[in-house]
Design an enzyme around this catalytic site. Structure first.
Site, mmCIF file in Angstrom:
data_model
loop_
_atom_site.group_PDB
_atom_site.id
_atom_site.type_symbol
_atom_site.label_atom_id
_atom_site.label_comp_id
_atom_site.label_asym_id
_atom_site.label_seq_id
_atom_site.Cartn_x
_atom_site.Cartn_y
_atom_site.Cartn_z
ATOM 1 N N GLY A 55 72.779 54.794 14.674
ATOM 2 C CA GLY A 55 71.362 54.484 14.880
ATOM 3 C C GLY A 55 70.704 55.100 16.095
ATOM 4 N N GLU A 110 71.596 52.288 23.132
ATOM 5 C CA GLU A 110 71.539 51.601 21.833
ATOM 6 C C GLU A 110 70.166 51.763 21.218
ATOM 7 O OE1 GLU A 110 72.877 50.247 19.404
ATOM 8 O OE2 GLU A 110 74.433 48.793 19.857
ATOM 9 N N ASP A 111 70.115 51.732 19.891
ATOM 10 C CA ASP A 111 68.813 51.722 19.217
ATOM 11 C C ASP A 111 68.190 50.333 19.295
ATOM 12 O OD1 ASP A 111 70.794 50.617 17.602
ATOM 13 O OD2 ASP A 111 70.238 51.705 15.792
ATOM 14 N N ASP A 114 70.285 43.055 18.822
ATOM 15 C CA ASP A 114 69.912 41.940 17.945
ATOM 16 C C ASP A 114 70.660 40.696 18.473
ATOM 17 O OD1 ASP A 114 69.674 40.166 15.793
ATOM 18 O OD2 ASP A 114 69.845 41.688 14.275
ATOM 19 N N LYS A 142 65.468 42.349 20.092
ATOM 20 C CA LYS A 142 64.971 41.164 19.382
ATOM 21 C C LYS A 142 65.425 39.952 20.181
ATOM 22 C CE LYS A 142 65.744 42.879 14.677
ATOM 23 N NZ LYS A 142 66.633 42.667 13.516
ATOM 24 N N PHE A 163 63.811 42.612 10.377
ATOM 25 C CA PHE A 163 64.551 43.858 10.218
ATOM 26 C C PHE A 163 63.617 45.063 10.319
ATOM 27 C CE2 PHE A 163 67.100 46.985 7.848
ATOM 28 C CZ PHE A 163 68.320 46.787 8.479
ATOM 29 N N VAL A 164 64.029 46.068 11.103
ATOM 30 C CA VAL A 164 63.215 47.277 11.273
ATOM 31 C C VAL A 164 63.991 48.530 10.833
ATOM 32 C CG1 VAL A 164 61.716 46.428 13.130
ATOM 33 C CG2 VAL A 164 63.923 47.441 13.723
ATOM 34 N N ASP A 170 68.460 52.512 10.093
ATOM 35 C CA ASP A 170 68.529 52.603 8.632
ATOM 36 C C ASP A 170 68.517 51.245 7.952
ATOM 37 O OD1 ASP A 170 71.196 51.791 9.490
ATOM 38 O OD2 ASP A 170 71.823 52.218 7.433
ATOM 39 N N ARG A 176 66.312 56.501 8.161
ATOM 40 C CA ARG A 176 66.537 57.004 9.532
ATOM 41 C C ARG A 176 65.565 58.124 9.892
ATOM 42 N NH1 ARG A 176 71.475 54.806 11.193
ATOM 43 N NH2 ARG A 176 73.125 54.771 9.643
HETATM 44 P P1 5GP Z 1 73.901 43.269 17.378
HETATM 45 O O1 5GP Z 1 75.351 43.470 17.643
HETATM 46 O O2 5GP Z 1 73.059 43.204 18.636
HETATM 47 O O3 5GP Z 1 73.649 42.082 16.477
HETATM 48 O O4 5GP Z 1 73.394 44.457 16.515
HETATM 49 C C1 5GP Z 1 73.400 45.740 16.949
HETATM 50 C C2 5GP Z 1 73.399 46.723 15.806
HETATM 51 O O5 5GP Z 1 72.964 46.142 14.575
HETATM 52 C C3 5GP Z 1 72.419 47.810 16.085
HETATM 53 O O6 5GP Z 1 73.011 48.864 16.803
HETATM 54 C C4 5GP Z 1 71.972 48.222 14.703
HETATM 55 O O7 5GP Z 1 72.882 49.169 14.173
HETATM 56 C C5 5GP Z 1 72.074 46.971 13.875
HETATM 57 N N1 5GP Z 1 70.769 46.284 13.763
HETATM 58 C C6 5GP Z 1 70.392 45.131 14.359
HETATM 59 N N2 5GP Z 1 69.133 44.789 14.026
HETATM 60 C C7 5GP Z 1 68.701 45.779 13.212
HETATM 61 C C8 5GP Z 1 67.447 46.015 12.544
HETATM 62 O O8 5GP Z 1 66.460 45.282 12.614
HETATM 63 N N3 5GP Z 1 67.382 47.156 11.800
HETATM 64 C C9 5GP Z 1 68.429 48.014 11.673
HETATM 65 N N4 5GP Z 1 68.218 49.079 10.908
HETATM 66 N N5 5GP Z 1 69.609 47.817 12.278
HETATM 67 C C10 5GP Z 1 69.744 46.717 13.040
#
Ligand code: 5GP
Length: 188
Positions: A55, A110-111, A114, A142, A163-164, A170, A176
């Site tokens: 991402g 990081e992109d 969450d 978020k 979700f974005v 993606d 993407r």
């Molecule tokens: P976390 O570990 O913080 O829950 O999630 C991190 C990863 O989950 C991000 O690097 C991304 O790949 C994916 N992710 C989390 N939220 C989103 C979202 O809203 N859209 C997308 N496309 N990926 C997300």
């Protein structure tokens, strides 16, 4: 394009509708700002940018070109959401970091953060390599979804808990290549 057309712009990805959330120029301006901030904070320190695949590759490519001093790059790949829009809470490493991070100033790129589980995993993992410092950069955060307390040093945008897609992010491998960021349209 009129302002109304811009506000109402939508896209369909894997059969679900998303609406425009952050447009290309808003993202570009913020990435340039982050680049200026990082350039000032890391002057003479030759940071290593560790991008989280897949991402973050577009954000990293743009951010790196906004950093004025010397910097290096490497990548790590973690398990993704797969076909889902919800995290399963388990982080596994699919590709390790190649660079020797001993004594280096590391910026994790990081992109999106969450739950925060991935960023927490990355910070802990990189600390094992004996770096001089580790800081976390994320384009999107978020806050309402974040469960793990992990310090975020540079945040592009605080966003709603939906979700974005786009700009590297993606939905089941699609979306993407969108230049803007779109958010799931709950009214569909
Ligand atoms: P976390 O570990 O913080 O829950 O999630 C991190 C990863 O989950 C991000 O690097 C991304 O790949 C994916 N992710 C989390 N939220 C989103 C979202 O809203 N859209 C997308 N496309 N990926 C997300």
């Amino acid at each position: 394009m009129t302002v109304n057309e811009q506000v109402n712009r939508t896209t369909v990805c894997n059969g679900e509708r998303f609406r425009l959330y952050l447009d290309e120029s808003t993202i570009r301006d913020r990435v340039a700002e982050l680049g200026r901030q990082i350039s000032a904070d890391y002057e003479g320190l030759r940071p290593v940018l560790v991008g989280v695949l897949n991402g973050a590759f577009i954000f990293l490519a743009d951010l790196m070109r906004e950093i004025s001093g010397d910097c290096e790059v490497d990548f790590i790949k973690l398990s993704s959401y797969g076909e889902s829009k919800i995290s399963n809470g388990v982080v596994t490493e699919l590709k390790a970091i190649d660079a020797n991070l001993q004594g280096k100033h590391v910026l994790i790129i990081e992109d999106i953060v969450d739950t925060g589980l991935s960023m927490k995993y990355l910070c802990d993992r990189i600390q094992e390599n004996g770096p001089a410092s580790v800081k976390a950069v994320t384009l999107l955060h978020k806050a309402a979804a974040t469960k793990v307390d992990v310090p975020l040093d540079y945040v592009g945008f605080e966003i709603d808990n939906l979700f974005v897609i786009g700009y590297g992010l993606d939905y089941s491998q699609l979306g993407r290549n969108l230049k803007d960021i779109y958010i799931l349209d709950e009214d569909q």
